[in-house]
Enzyme design. Structure first.
Site, PDB file in Angstrom:
ATOM      1  N   HIS A   1      -4.213   1.798   7.635  1.00 48.89           N
ATOM      2  CA  HIS A   1      -2.835   2.093   7.202  1.00 48.89           C
ATOM      3  C   HIS A   1      -2.076   2.629   8.421  1.00 48.89           C
ATOM      4  O   HIS A   1      -2.677   3.248   9.311  1.00 48.89           O
ATOM      5  CB  HIS A   1      -2.801   3.196   6.135  1.00 48.89           C
ATOM      6  CG  HIS A   1      -3.274   2.771   4.782  1.00 48.89           C
ATOM      7  ND1 HIS A   1      -4.115   3.549   4.019  1.00 48.89           N
ATOM      8  CD2 HIS A   1      -3.005   1.669   4.035  1.00 48.89           C
ATOM      9  CE1 HIS A   1      -4.349   2.940   2.860  1.00 48.89           C
ATOM     10  NE2 HIS A   1      -3.694   1.795   2.851  1.00 48.89           N
TER      11      HIS A   1
ATOM     12  N   GLU B   1       0.818  -1.221   0.000  1.00 44.03           N
ATOM     13  CA  GLU B   1       0.000   0.000   0.000  1.00 44.03           C
ATOM     14  C   GLU B   1       0.850   1.268   0.000  1.00 44.03           C
ATOM     15  O   GLU B   1       0.382   2.359   0.342  1.00 44.03           O
ATOM     16  CB  GLU B   1      -0.945  -0.011   1.199  1.00 44.03           C
ATOM     17  CG  GLU B   1      -1.922  -1.178   1.205  1.00 44.03           C
ATOM     18  CD  GLU B   1      -3.259  -0.891   0.520  1.00 44.03           C
ATOM     19  OE1 GLU B   1      -3.786   0.207   0.655  1.00 44.03           O
ATOM     20  OE2 GLU B   1      -3.772  -1.811  -0.159  1.00 44.03           O
TER      21      GLU B   1
ATOM     22  N   CYS C   1      -2.781  11.374   3.778  1.00 47.88           N
ATOM     23  CA  CYS C   1      -3.149  10.399   2.734  1.00 47.88           C
ATOM     24  C   CYS C   1      -3.035  11.017   1.357  1.00 47.88           C
ATOM     25  O   CYS C   1      -2.785  10.325   0.376  1.00 47.88           O
ATOM     26  CB  CYS C   1      -4.600   9.952   2.891  1.00 47.88           C
ATOM     27  SG  CYS C   1      -4.968   9.165   4.436  1.00 47.88           S
TER      28      CYS C   1
HETATM   29  O1  SUG Z   1      -7.763   3.010   0.416  1.00 48.06           O
HETATM   30  N1  SUG Z   1     -10.566   5.118   0.590  1.00 48.06           N
HETATM   31  C1  SUG Z   1      -9.120   4.960   0.615  1.00 48.06           C
HETATM   32  C2  SUG Z   1      -8.506   5.915   1.613  1.00 48.06           C
HETATM   33  C3  SUG Z   1      -7.002   5.907   1.519  1.00 48.06           C
HETATM   34  C4  SUG Z   1      -6.358   6.652   2.641  1.00 48.06           C
HETATM   35  N2  SUG Z   1      -4.960   6.668   2.481  1.00 48.06           N
HETATM   36  C5  SUG Z   1      -4.050   6.610   3.467  1.00 48.06           C
HETATM   37  N3  SUG Z   1      -4.402   6.300   4.715  1.00 48.06           N
HETATM   38  N4  SUG Z   1      -2.847   6.828   3.183  1.00 48.06           N
HETATM   39  C6  SUG Z   1      -8.754   3.519   0.969  1.00 48.06           C
HETATM   40  O2  SUG Z   1      -9.430   2.927   1.811  1.00 48.06           O
HETATM   41  C7  SUG Z   1     -12.810   4.706  -0.239  1.00 48.06           C
HETATM   42  C8  SUG Z   1     -13.524   4.703  -1.564  1.00 48.06           C
HETATM   43  C9  SUG Z   1     -14.999   4.553  -1.420  1.00 48.06           C
HETATM   44  O3  SUG Z   1     -15.458   3.871  -0.508  1.00 48.06           O
HETATM   45  O4  SUG Z   1     -15.728   5.140  -2.252  1.00 48.06           O
HETATM   46  C10 SUG Z   1     -11.299   4.554  -0.365  1.00 48.06           C
HETATM   47  O5  SUG Z   1     -10.827   3.943  -1.291  1.00 48.06           O
END
Ligand code: SUG
Length: 454
Positions: free
Chosen positions: A259, A185, A377
């Site tokens: 994460h 990730e 993020c």
């Molecule tokens: O991968 N949300 C992302 C958020 C990523 C956050 N990034 C870090 N913590 N670095 C994920 O979960 C949600 C999309 C939706 O439900 O429509 C989403 O993909």
């Protein structure tokens, strides 16, 4: 003194550049990420892509106003028509959208997600000061934990092969094999921590899963594997002595810490983390200190100061601590941290004095936060020399003027309301594609980086 130590020892030679993912015009809420509580909570609510992109651009503008180098990555093309064709949908774009919405609405969300905005998941980066080949090494993340995110990897790799194409300075690796064994990730699970005296550096790779099932979360998926972290460390040419592997506490994953950057953050020789971030935390922190010649400042927030649930709710640890042009250190936090009295007080009474912060800057990123994406993020950090900065292709480095131009494009092309049903309308989808094309043009990125939808 070894070459690596000498380079780490010269902090003036490099600047931290934050590349933020620009929120794409198809930003919507679909509940696609198990274990990401905000994504589940806001599933199917109506999004505002225009506001989302403008909030992100405001954050970039603040960074530039503080004298911090700031870059941007464009959104990826969505809906992802080539992928729909690969999955057997045939006919005109309108027919394809109608069919997929009727037979599998969730799939339409997946191929339309604007999730590449969360650039912390785009790749893991090692600066040239730390690598055995003296190049900036970048491994795009395969993101195989969630289908909608796995579709980002190929386009991210292509973008990076263009923007960082100068092989004198940059090495772009392939993403790891797309299988759960190597689930990766990116930088969201990696912390580069130099010693406070800059004499050494450690790269901490944080994973959620390893072979022992007793040490795995029960409810939610662990998104990063230990084998993936090892492979990224090797590919990024990091000497073994400068690498450590920490496991996320399974209980924390089960409470929504999907994460590492949801529960720990680092800036220069400072590590700010929750008491429940890692397995065998005290021992791991001792090993880290040892690796850094005991030149590390740790602020460990205790459960009674801020519970895991509160931390996941306000995203305090998903902040950015930055050194500004005036030499002062500031912390950029999501507005949610200012809204809860107890959190704000903890920040003012403990974090701010201990981390010697000149300012706590709270910013409204609600549109991204509702999908589980806070300030950290949205950005991928890279420490770059002047030469490396100069070798970047495309107008992806920002000043206020370019940010204003981007805002104009967003105002002109982005919808201010979007649901998954809207995405089934070719008239709407065509507008989203035109928006992405306009942004590539503005950033002087070749249109052949955008897949052809025919
Ligand atoms: O991968 N949300 C992302 C958020 C990523 C956050 N990034 C870090 N913590 N670095 C994920 O979960 C949600 C999309 C939706 O439900 O429509 C989403 O993909």
């Amino acid at each position: 003194m070894s070459q690596i130590t000498a380079a780490v020892n010269n902090p003036i030679a490099r600047k931290e550049v934050n590349f933020d993912g620009l929120v794409g015009p198809s930003h919507h809420y679909a509940g696609l990420s198990p274990g990401n509580l905000a994504s589940a909570l806001h599933a199917q609510s109506v999004s505002n892509p225009k506001a989302a992109a403008l909030q992100g651009l405001e954050k970039m503008a603040w960074m530039v106003s503080q004298g911090i180098p700031q870059g941007v990555f464009p959104p990826q093309l969505r809906p992802n028509f080539p992928l729909l064709y690969d999955l057997g949908f045939k006919g005109s774009p309108q027919k394809v959208l109608e069919k997929v919405y009727k037979s599998a609405p969730q799939l339409l969300s997946m191929v339309s997600s604007a999730s590449s905005m969360w650039a912390a998941n785009a790749a893991t980066v090692a600066p040239s000061s730390d690598t055995e080949n003296g190049k900036v090494c970048i491994t795009p993340a395969n993101l195989v934990s969630n289908f909608h995110r796995s579709t980002e990897a190929a386009a991210t790799e292509n973008l990076f092969r263009y923007v960082f194409s100068d092989q004198h300075y940059f090495q772009i690796n392939k993403p790891l094999p797309s299988a759960s064994h190597f689930s990766d990730e990116g930088a969201a699970n990696h912390m580069r921590i130099p010693a406070t005296d800059f004499h050494s550096v450690q790269h901490v790779f944080v994973y959620g899963a390893q072979e022992n099932p007793a040490q795995a979360p029960n409810h939610f998926p662990a998104r990063q594997t230990l084998d993936a972290s090892h492979a990224v460390a090797r590919l990024n040419c990091l000497p073994e002595n400068n690498v450590q592997f920490f496991q996320q506490l399974p209980m924390a994953v089960d409470k929504g810490v999907f994460h590492n950057d949801v529960i720990a953050l680092s800036h220069k020789g400072l590590l700010l983390c929750h008491q429940h971030s890692f397995v065998a935390q005290q021992q791991k922190l001792r090993e880290l200190k040892q690796g850094l010649g005991h030149s590390l400042a740790v602020i460990e927030i205790q459960e009674q100061q801020l519970s895991l649930e509160q931390a996941v709710g306000c995203y305090l640890f998903n902040s950015q601590i930055v050194t500004c042009g005036d030499g002062q250190t500031r912390m950029l936090l999501p507005m949610e941290c200012a809204k809860q009295g107890a959190v704000k007080q903890l920040l003012e009474d403990h974090v701010q004095p201990q981390a010697q912060l000149a300012e706590l800057k709270f910013m409204d990123l609600q549109q991204s936060m509702r999908n589980g994406g806070g300030p950290a993020c949205l950005r991928l950090r890279m420490d770059l020399t002047e030469g490396e900065l100069g070798a970047i292709q495309g107008k992806v480095l920002l000043d206020q003027e370019r940010i204003a131009e981007l805002k104009k494009r967003v105002d002109q092309y982005y919808p201010d309301r979007l649901t998954v049903k809207d995405l089934s309308d070719w008239g709407v989808a065509r507008g989203l594609i035109e928006a992405v094309e306009a942004i590539y043009q503005l950033l002087d990125l070749p249109q052949n980086l955008i897949p052809n939808i025919e």
